[in-house]
Design a protein around this motif. Structure first.
Motif, PDB file in Angstrom:
ATOM      1  N   GLY A  29       0.814  -1.209   0.000  1.00  0.00           N
ATOM      2  CA  GLY A  29       0.000   0.000   0.000  1.00  0.00           C
ATOM      3  C   GLY A  29       0.847   1.257   0.000  1.00  0.00           C
ATOM      4  N   PHE A  30       1.961   1.216   0.731  1.00  0.00           N
ATOM      5  CA  PHE A  30       2.848   2.373   0.800  1.00  0.00           C
ATOM      6  C   PHE A  30       3.572   2.611  -0.515  1.00  0.00           C
ATOM      7  N   GLN A  31       4.089   1.535  -1.121  1.00  0.00           N
ATOM      8  CA  GLN A  31       4.851   1.670  -2.354  1.00  0.00           C
ATOM      9  C   GLN A  31       3.983   2.115  -3.524  1.00  0.00           C
ATOM     10  N   MET A  32       2.687   1.808  -3.486  1.00  0.00           N
ATOM     11  CA  MET A  32       1.784   2.284  -4.527  1.00  0.00           C
ATOM     12  C   MET A  32       1.729   3.807  -4.572  1.00  0.00           C
ATOM     13  N   LEU A  33       2.014   4.442  -3.448  1.00  0.00           N
ATOM     14  CA  LEU A  33       1.908   5.897  -3.354  1.00  0.00           C
ATOM     15  C   LEU A  33       3.206   6.619  -3.709  1.00  0.00           C
ATOM     16  N   ILE A  93      -4.283   7.225   4.758  1.00  0.00           N
ATOM     17  CA  ILE A  93      -4.306   6.942   3.320  1.00  0.00           C
ATOM     18  C   ILE A  93      -5.708   7.141   2.752  1.00  0.00           C
ATOM     19  N   GLY A 154       4.386  -2.678  -6.071  1.00  0.00           N
ATOM     20  CA  GLY A 154       3.622  -1.510  -5.665  1.00  0.00           C
ATOM     21  C   GLY A 154       3.669  -0.339  -6.636  1.00  0.00           C
ATOM     22  N   GLY A 158       0.559   1.009  -8.622  1.00  0.00           N
ATOM     23  CA  GLY A 158       0.120   2.368  -8.354  1.00  0.00           C
ATOM     24  C   GLY A 158       0.039   3.218  -9.605  1.00  0.00           C
ATOM     25  N   LEU A 170      -6.952   4.367  -6.477  1.00  0.00           N
ATOM     26  CA  LEU A 170      -5.596   4.159  -5.970  1.00  0.00           C
ATOM     27  C   LEU A 170      -5.570   4.238  -4.448  1.00  0.00           C
ATOM     28  N   ALA A 174      -4.962   1.151  -1.695  1.00  0.00           N
ATOM     29  CA  ALA A 174      -3.830   1.267  -0.770  1.00  0.00           C
ATOM     30  C   ALA A 174      -4.313   1.152   0.676  1.00  0.00           C
ATOM     31  N   SER A 175      -5.473   1.709   0.972  1.00  0.00           N
ATOM     32  CA  SER A 175      -6.047   1.605   2.315  1.00  0.00           C
ATOM     33  C   SER A 175      -6.432   0.171   2.632  1.00  0.00           C
ATOM     34  N   SER A 178      -3.488  -1.933   3.572  1.00  0.00           N
ATOM     35  CA  SER A 178      -3.083  -1.639   4.951  1.00  0.00           C
ATOM     36  C   SER A 178      -4.032  -2.302   5.945  1.00  0.00           C
TER      37      SER A 178
END
Length: 404
Positions: A29-33, A93, A154, A158, A170, A174-175, A178
């Motif tokens: 989820g973090f890397q998608m952002l 997120i 990710g 993303g 997106l 991502a949420s 998580s």
């Protein structure tokens, strides 16, 4: 006695596997952002300095909270702190879509940093609890694979979601990843509160940091400066150079991390840190200098190979070295110290390199980043020289006529 020894040396367990899966979902989820938030900032009127602030300020709150999270984990147990961090991450997120200005996005990033700092510190601490010391380099390498695979998938996911469905989908996905991390974390490991009661008798301020973790953490800070520049600006650099398929950089970089991490871990366990830390620094210099001349997708992939092997050699080895230097009751504080340095480097890199790129160019910025690896090698070389000098002095105690 023999049965006990074999049991202690076991690496793969249900807790370790669920820990890896839970960590993977959080980082996915973090890397998608990472490659998409700079575009989101640009769409809302931000410039390169704004992008650097959005990435960098995130790390500031993560930096602030990590020592407290590590200390609280040593005193209160791992899971309560982990759950709080994951809930903050999910809420942050899912709120990004409502950030209609750069200022609001910056505020949400500050809150997200709190949750991220808490959860990732505790995941690293749980990993150090589970992995036997004799296989710590190897175990941290496998644990890091969950992060590396997330780094590989990710950014591609993303960018595809951003271009195909927009930012709403997106942020929702991502949420949800998580949230999956939160659900899996309940099975990741037994709580360690009872094992670490001794840390409750230590003064509060001394429990926030682990002195033995400072030097490997310093090296991690230096290296993370370069990573802050890459994650913040590689997408915008590719747009400036009109290079298509920037997602292949993230994919290739992470693939190389996956390949090298287990190897680096085994070399670290059997031969020590030099054979992974020194080659990693040399590869890092080559990677960043090569990026500065990149003008095609193939060049971008080559630079990703070099940087992936560099970071894959250095990061898990420094983390294992940090844990090996820490006492069991200080593992939370040691992980907090290590990841605080990691966050500091990313924040410094994003903010300072972003400001530098704003007045020069992204190519010049990456050339400057290459010298950060030179600094890393100089600091590590100084450490080796002092260690050798101390060893020689201790081996000839009679000849010492003056204090050092």
């Amino acid at each position: 006695m023999e049965v006990t020894q074999k049991s202690e040396e076991k690496l793969w367990s249900f807790s370790f596997v669920t820990l890896i899966l839970s960590t993977f979902m959080l980082f996915l989820g973090f890397q998608m952002l990472l490659p998409t938030l700079p575009v989101y900032v640009k769409d809302h009127g931000g410039d390169s300095t704004s992008v650097g602030l959005v990435i960098g300020m995130f790390t500031i709150t993560a930096l602030i909270i990590r020592p407290f999270a590590g200390s609280a984990a040593d005193r209160m147990g791992r899971k309560p702190i982990l759950f709080i961090g994951l809930i903050i991450t999910i809420l942050s997120i899912s709120s990004y879509i409502f950030a209609i200005t750069v200022f609001l996005l910056l505020m949400l990033r500050l809150i997200h940093g709190l949750g991220w700092g808490m959860s990732t510190t505790i995941y690293g601490t749980i990993a150090s609890d589970i992995i036997p010391k004799s296989r710590r380099g190897e175990g941290m390498g496998y644990f890091g694979l969950s992060i590396s695979i997330a780094m590989m998938l990710g950014p591609l996911l993303g960018i595809w979601l951003m271009n195909t469905y927009g930012f709403l989908i997106l942020f929702v996905l991502a949420s949800l990843f998580s949230l999956g991390s939160l659900l899996l974390s309940n099975f990741s490991a037994p709580d360690k509160q009872k094992d670490n009661r001794g840390s409750t008798h230590k003064p509060f301020l001394s429990s926030l940091f682990d002195r033995n973790a400072l030097f490997p953490s310093l090296l991690m800070l230096i290296i993370a400066i370069t990573y802050g520049g890459i994650v913040s600006f590689i997408t915008l650099f590719a747009e400036e150079k009109q290079i298509d398929h920037v997602g292949w950089f993230f994919f290739t970089n992470a693939l190389c991390l996956i390949i090298i991490r287990p190897i680096a871990g085994k070399v670290f366990d059997r031969r020590g840190e030099f054979l992974v830390l020194f080659p990693g620094g040399v590869l890092g210099i080559a990677a960043l200098y090569y990026i500065s001349f990149t003008d095609s997708t193939i060049d971008l992939i080559i630079s990703a190979i070099l940087y992936g092997f560099s970071f894959g050699l250095i990061q898990p080895s420094l983390q294992a070295w940090t844990i090996n230097r820490a006492s069991p009751e200080k593992r939370g504080a040691a992980n907090g110290t290590f990841f605080s340095a990691y966050d500091s480097g990313i924040g410094i890199g994003a903010i300072l390199l972003g400001a530098y790129a704003n007045v020069t160019s992204y190519s010049s910025m990456f050339k400057l980043s290459a010298f950060t690896f030179v600094l890393y090698l100089l600091v590590y070389g100084l450490y080796l020289w002092k260690a050798k000098r101390n060893k020689e002095s201790n081996s000839h105690p009679i000849e010492r006529t003056t204090p050092y």
